[in-house]
Design an enzyme around this catalytic site. Structure first.
Site, PDB file in Angstrom:
ATOM      1  N   HIS A  18       0.865  -1.174   0.000  1.00  0.00           N
ATOM      2  CA  HIS A  18       0.000   0.000   0.000  1.00  0.00           C
ATOM      3  C   HIS A  18       0.907   1.230   0.000  1.00  0.00           C
ATOM      4  O   HIS A  18       1.992   1.203   0.586  1.00  0.00           O
ATOM      5  CB  HIS A  18      -0.846  -0.051   1.286  1.00  0.00           C
ATOM      6  CG  HIS A  18      -1.920   0.983   1.356  1.00  0.00           C
ATOM      7  ND1 HIS A  18      -1.681   2.287   1.716  1.00  0.00           N
ATOM      8  CD2 HIS A  18      -3.254   0.900   1.132  1.00  0.00           C
ATOM      9  CE1 HIS A  18      -2.817   2.951   1.718  1.00  0.00           C
ATOM     10  NE2 HIS A  18      -3.801   2.139   1.366  1.00  0.00           N
ATOM     11  N   ASP A  70       3.046  -4.037   8.153  1.00  0.00           N
ATOM     12  CA  ASP A  70       1.816  -3.277   7.942  1.00  0.00           C
ATOM     13  C   ASP A  70       0.654  -4.257   8.072  1.00  0.00           C
ATOM     14  O   ASP A  70       0.385  -5.026   7.156  1.00  0.00           O
ATOM     15  CB  ASP A  70       1.859  -2.641   6.556  1.00  0.00           C
ATOM     16  CG  ASP A  70       0.515  -2.057   6.147  1.00  0.00           C
ATOM     17  OD1 ASP A  70      -0.417  -2.044   6.976  1.00  0.00           O
ATOM     18  OD2 ASP A  70       0.392  -1.605   4.995  1.00  0.00           O
ATOM     19  N   GLN A  95      -4.528  -4.335   7.028  1.00  0.00           N
ATOM     20  CA  GLN A  95      -5.557  -5.150   6.379  1.00  0.00           C
ATOM     21  C   GLN A  95      -5.687  -6.514   7.048  1.00  0.00           C
ATOM     22  O   GLN A  95      -6.670  -7.221   6.840  1.00  0.00           O
ATOM     23  CB  GLN A  95      -5.177  -5.306   4.899  1.00  0.00           C
ATOM     24  CG  GLN A  95      -6.315  -5.636   3.964  1.00  0.00           C
ATOM     25  CD  GLN A  95      -7.402  -4.584   3.964  1.00  0.00           C
ATOM     26  OE1 GLN A  95      -8.541  -4.879   4.319  1.00  0.00           O
ATOM     27  NE2 GLN A  95      -7.065  -3.354   3.616  1.00  0.00           N
ATOM     28  N   LYS A 135     -10.807   0.161  10.027  1.00  0.00           N
ATOM     29  CA  LYS A 135     -11.007  -1.039   9.200  1.00  0.00           C
ATOM     30  C   LYS A 135     -11.521  -2.219  10.009  1.00  0.00           C
ATOM     31  O   LYS A 135     -11.808  -3.267   9.461  1.00  0.00           O
ATOM     32  CB  LYS A 135      -9.678  -1.446   8.542  1.00  0.00           C
ATOM     33  CG  LYS A 135      -9.198  -0.447   7.500  1.00  0.00           C
ATOM     34  CD  LYS A 135      -8.047  -1.016   6.704  1.00  0.00           C
ATOM     35  CE  LYS A 135      -7.301   0.047   5.954  1.00  0.00           C
ATOM     36  NZ  LYS A 135      -7.928   0.406   4.674  1.00  0.00           N
ATOM     37  N   CYS A 148      -4.580   2.374  -3.746  1.00  0.00           N
ATOM     38  CA  CYS A 148      -3.317   2.854  -3.175  1.00  0.00           C
ATOM     39  C   CYS A 148      -2.193   1.845  -3.400  1.00  0.00           C
ATOM     40  O   CYS A 148      -1.319   1.673  -2.534  1.00  0.00           O
ATOM     41  CB  CYS A 148      -3.454   3.172  -1.696  1.00  0.00           C
ATOM     42  SG  CYS A 148      -4.615   4.498  -1.386  1.00  0.00           S
TER      43      CYS A 148
HETATM   44  C1  LIG Z   1      -2.490  -2.806   3.546  1.00  0.00           C
HETATM   45  C2  LIG Z   1      -2.817  -1.425   3.978  1.00  0.00           C
HETATM   46  N1  LIG Z   1      -1.866  -0.658   4.530  1.00  0.00           N
HETATM   47  C3  LIG Z   1      -2.101   0.587   4.956  1.00  0.00           C
HETATM   48  C4  LIG Z   1      -3.338   1.151   4.832  1.00  0.00           C
HETATM   49  C5  LIG Z   1      -3.527   2.556   5.303  1.00  0.00           C
HETATM   50  O1  LIG Z   1      -4.487   2.639   6.304  1.00  0.00           O
HETATM   51  P1  LIG Z   1      -4.973   4.071   6.787  1.00  0.00           P
HETATM   52  O2  LIG Z   1      -5.498   4.784   5.600  1.00  0.00           O
HETATM   53  O3  LIG Z   1      -6.029   3.758   7.773  1.00  0.00           O
HETATM   54  O4  LIG Z   1      -3.793   4.745   7.365  1.00  0.00           O
HETATM   55  C6  LIG Z   1      -4.376   0.393   4.268  1.00  0.00           C
HETATM   56  C7  LIG Z   1      -5.737   0.940   4.114  1.00  0.00           C
HETATM   57  O5  LIG Z   1      -6.096   1.566   3.150  1.00  0.00           O
HETATM   58  C8  LIG Z   1      -4.110  -0.903   3.831  1.00  0.00           C
HETATM   59  O6  LIG Z   1      -5.068  -1.644   3.267  1.00  0.00           O
END
Ligand SMILES: Cc1ncc(COP(=O)(O)O)c(C=O)c1O
Ligand SMILES: Cc1ncc(COP(=O)(O)O)c(C=O)c1O
Lengths: 417, 145, 417, 145
Positions: C132, C210, C213, C236, C375
């Site tokens: 992401h 990370d 998800q 989420k 993203c």
């Molecule tokens: C795998 C992953 N990493 C990071 C993020 C970033 O999360 P946030 O937008 O809540 O910071 C997301 C969500 O969009 C994600 O799916």
């Protein structure tokens, strides 16, 4: 009730407004709650809580990227809040309004994003001895990291920054940043920023205004203030926790590097090249505090429906009343300016009794005040104390709460007699 | 309600507050540390002199300012520490001091009550070169000049 | 309904759980809502919203510093949420759990605070092509700033990071950071991180996970994962917007410089010397997202009452069903691994029809899916597309929603026939 | 409901999508720019050749991929731009294009519809050296290599 004369037809009715705040429905230690710590964080009106609940229950989805209707509604909720925030501070454009967690993050954004790329040896950042740690430590840290000087304007006898130091500072340094608060959270002083802003701009420095304590209490206007950046926190102005805003001039924001990086703040990403997004998104990485922004928008609606001028007048009146009543208590020292020059904040000490003990014994009487350094250790140092007591007021504060405080202080004195 | 005050600000607490035992400093102490309560800005300095065995606490003093709870707790701690070994005091359970204080404490006031003990422990660990246990390490955090 | 055999006595009942989610009480375009975008953000159960409201209505004040009872209650609310979060990821200590806005901020904290002080020329940061943007751009930016190399592990045919590249990387660089997701938000892949974690530690690199998800869908255990940092986002996983958490090993956090500076994160402040506070406060400058933390704690209670194993099994079952049903649609390309290896995420494209158009026409039938790059532009680039459609599932997702999606896709095809 | 599809995906939109006018590139164009829709990753490149007066748009082409709305809108824009002056097109109100598209658009889809026009305006402003108006500036934001 003091000598401030206000046309009663236009006065706010704090007794009536209290009904909007569920927190006052309970008793503490068998007494009604005298909540005198609004400068730390305000209580929340039902209207604001309902707006957030409605958002979650009917319009929730991740914003900006979704094509479906729920996502469109959520985006509209967030962007409407941005427009409300823009209007609240009279900013020229919503592109200049960045949602963040709180004023602290807003000030850090400027210190990092502007400071890491514009400060170097020979440059100076100037703050005052009255700053909250959040407008002090970021500058101290980034200045140090960049080899720039960190200068603190000391305050004079009346508690105002001593401007006679400016000439020497300008002679010896390239001043790049001047950062001060508009309302002091310790002394309650409403500062006249005009001379400092003018001086900053003469130096070609940016002027950063910490309005965290001003926003709840008075009408803000970034164009009239002529500042370059301004920071506010939602939780102090009837909004939820978890939301604050930075306003900055578009030209400056546009020319700055971003701060937090990640989803949403880009226009394209490749391993070898990434392009930033447009304002304000460039500074809003990751999923936004959406419901919190909606709550802030609702809080602004609430405050504006009452009228910020009325809120300010109400606080002056309470400050005058409190200064009068507290002045009667033997052994008390009151800090800060006269009632007309202060927002609803009164700091004091009782001789020989530590603020923690004062606040503790007041709590047992249903009176909530703050005891501590109020994140202003440099000021405490100057006052020669570790801590003070602080009673602070807001639109829902009633004189009876101040009476309850004063009575409570007599009980404190008795314990330590 | 005045019952509640009496419970927390009982006679012995107020007595220790007004007449703190072991208040002062020691020149050339064998162990020494400063502590802050970040919540209210209170500061305390503690000084220790060991007996000839280099282990028994011969003398212990404190200076600094604070609320009745922190001052009284530190004062009591001074009395409790003299004559005991550094190791014993450095590993003293906080419950031992709390029993002595014997008043109801909320989490925030617990920090006040523990300021002296934490600082004394840091002083002893530093003097003995033993590692600071978790939760004390914060007291000699990074500095920025 | 697919061939996944699960003991019905222990299965979750998604139809029943839907009643906890107020969002499903409305219709969209005359149809029940098929909400298939939970990977972007989940919907909220009543229980979580009520916990936040209760906090605001009965226990609200600024935390940590107040001596009075409301402040004690608020502090307890926040710290209880920290303990719930600690237990959720099986962290050794609450000192290691830092509350932030979202996973993006958590990853930036590590990139800035660790990276700015530990990366330099000759060093490398390694991420994967599946990241992401939030676990990609911060590393790209900080590596560049420090003159370190930013390396991207490309993925192989099966969509997994190609580990055959590791040897060469180790030969040519001092690897300092390895950063990857645990569950891919685009392909849904649940990665086996063991080989990468082991390799990272052989290189004496830190391993940053990370888990944004992963957290909603499976039991996390930072000790079993053996990672050094882990990031999650509350929104989420049935929690509110505006809250996320970073977990980090205490020794690392302790030795790091702070990130955001200001109120609360200090132990003392003077013009010439400032000392940082203890963990976790050192990394939590300014007023915390208190109510949001309480909401996250309540969301964790909600998820754990259902059981993360059941949620995971439910999603595998839905993924299998969706892959089967979607596979029937003519002209469809499905991306990602088999159902057993994926969380409830299915990305696909319809030949000759742009995902925006697919999602738009689905919306008009009450079906909410995401269309875009999610993203993950580097991954899209690899797949040779600008965007995909993505349907994603959660504990409240029912097979009927997948049926509604499949029917909707036939209607899409008709429009573009 | 199929009424709603018909409204948005009306015949002329689908026709422009399937048979885009002005699709292609121009060698050595007088003006040129790339645009991205950060929401979906769509990219468009626009190329302009001026007539001998250096002001009239003699030819305009686009390449890139996108959804039906963005492709159809860009295709229509190509037809609308030929023969007009650079200044006229660089200051064209978005409403003019929206009238041509003539379908109900939500804010997100508006971005799709505007991608071509925004990119064309950037190309023309860059070629003429005129400053980019607010809101367009983002397209040549900072880069990091
Ligand atoms: C795998 C992953 N990493 C990071 C993020 C970033 O999360 P946030 O937008 O809540 O910071 C997301 C969500 O969009 C994600 O799916
Ligand atoms: C003057 C001033 N500045 C900054 C802050 C920091 O606000 P926050 O903690 O919401 O970031 C405060 C509030 O404590 C304040 O009173």
């Amino acid at each position: 009730m003091g000598n401030v004369v206000v046309n009663t037809a236009t006065k706010l009715d704090a007794h009536a407004l209290r009904a909007d705040f569920p927190i006052f429905e309970q008793e503490f230690h068998g007494k009604p709650l005298a909540f005198l710590d609004s400068a730390a964080s305000s209580q929340k009106p039902r209207q604001m809580l309902e707006a957030m609940n409605r958002f979650y229950e009917t319009s929730y989805a991740n914003v900006h990227r979704g094509v479906y209707e729920l996502a469109e509604r959520a985006t509209e909720g967030l962007e409407h809040a941005r427009e409300r925030t823009r209007a609240f501070i009279n900013a020229p454009s919503t592109r200049e309004v960045i949602f963040l967690r709180n004023a602290t993050e807003a000030l850090n954004l400027v210190a990092y994003s502007w400071g890491l790329n514009n400060l170097g040896p020979g440059d100076a950042v100037v703050v005052t001895e009255l700053e909250h740690h959040s407008n002090f430590v970021p500058w101290q840290y980034i200045a140090k990291r960049q080899g720039a000087d960190f200068l603190m304007l000391s305050i004079d006898e009346s508690g105002d920054p001593d401007l006679s130091q400016l000439e020497e500072i300008a002679r010896d340094h390239t001043v790049k940043v001047v950062a001060t608060n508009l309302v002091s959270n310790s002394l309650g002083t409403i500062h006249d920023l005009v001379p400092l802003v003018e001086w900053a701009h003469e130096q070609n420095a940016i002027f950063v205004c910490d309005a965290a304590q001003a926003a709840p209490h008075m009408k803000l206007d970034v164009q009239a203030l002529d500042c370059d950046f301004l920071a506010i926190s939602g939780h102090k102005m009837c909004g939820p926790s978890g939301i604050g805003a930075l306003w900055g001039r578009a030209e400056l924001l546009q020319s700055m590097e971003p701060f937090l990086l990640g989803g949403h703040m880009i226009s394209s990403v490749r391993a070898d090249k990434t392009m930033w997004g447009e304002l304000p998104h460039k500074f809003e990485a990751g999923t936004a505090p959406m419901a919190e922004a909606v709550g802030l928008g609702a809080a602004i609606d609430y405050l504006e429906a009452i009228g910020l001028d009325k809120i300010e007048a109400h606080e002056h009146e309470l400050a005058a009343y409190a200064l009068g009543r507290l002045g009667e208590v033997p052994g008390i020292t009151l800090y800060g300016p006269s009632a007309e020059r202060r927002a609803g904040v009164v700091s004091f000490n009782l001789e020989g009794i530590h603020p923690h003990d004062v606040a503790q014994i007041l709590d047992l009487q249903g009176v909530a005040i703050r005891a501590g350094h109020h994140c202003c250790q440099p000021l405490m140092h100057k006052l020669g104390v570790a801590a003070t007591n602080r009673a602070s007021f807001y639109l829902y504060t009633i004189p009876e709460e101040i009476d309850q405080l004063v009575e409570g202080l007599y009980a404190v004195r008795k314990v330590f007699a | 309600m005045s019952g509640a005050f009496d419970q927390m600000y009982r006679e012995v607490i107020l007595d220790h507050y007004k007449n703190p035992r072991g208040h002062g400093t020691i020149e050339d102490p064998d162990a020494e540390a400063d502590g802050q309560n970040p919540l209210c800005g209170d500061e305390v300095s503690i000084y220790v002199a060991f007996a000839d065995d280099g282990e028994t606490i011969a003398e212990v003093k404190f200076s600094g300012r604070g609320c009745a709870i922190s001052q009284a707790a530190t004062s009591m701690l001074m009395e409790m520490s003299v004559g005991r070994t550094a190791t014993e005091v450095a590993t003293m359970e906080k419950e031992e001091l709390l029993e002595e204080i014997a008043i109801p404490l909320t989490p925030v006031r617990l920090k006040c009550a523990m300021l002296g003990l934490t600082t004394l422990k840091v002083a002893l660990h530093k003097a003995k070169g033993t590692p600071l246990p978790e939760g004390l390490a914060g007291f000699d955090e990074l500095e920025l000049t």
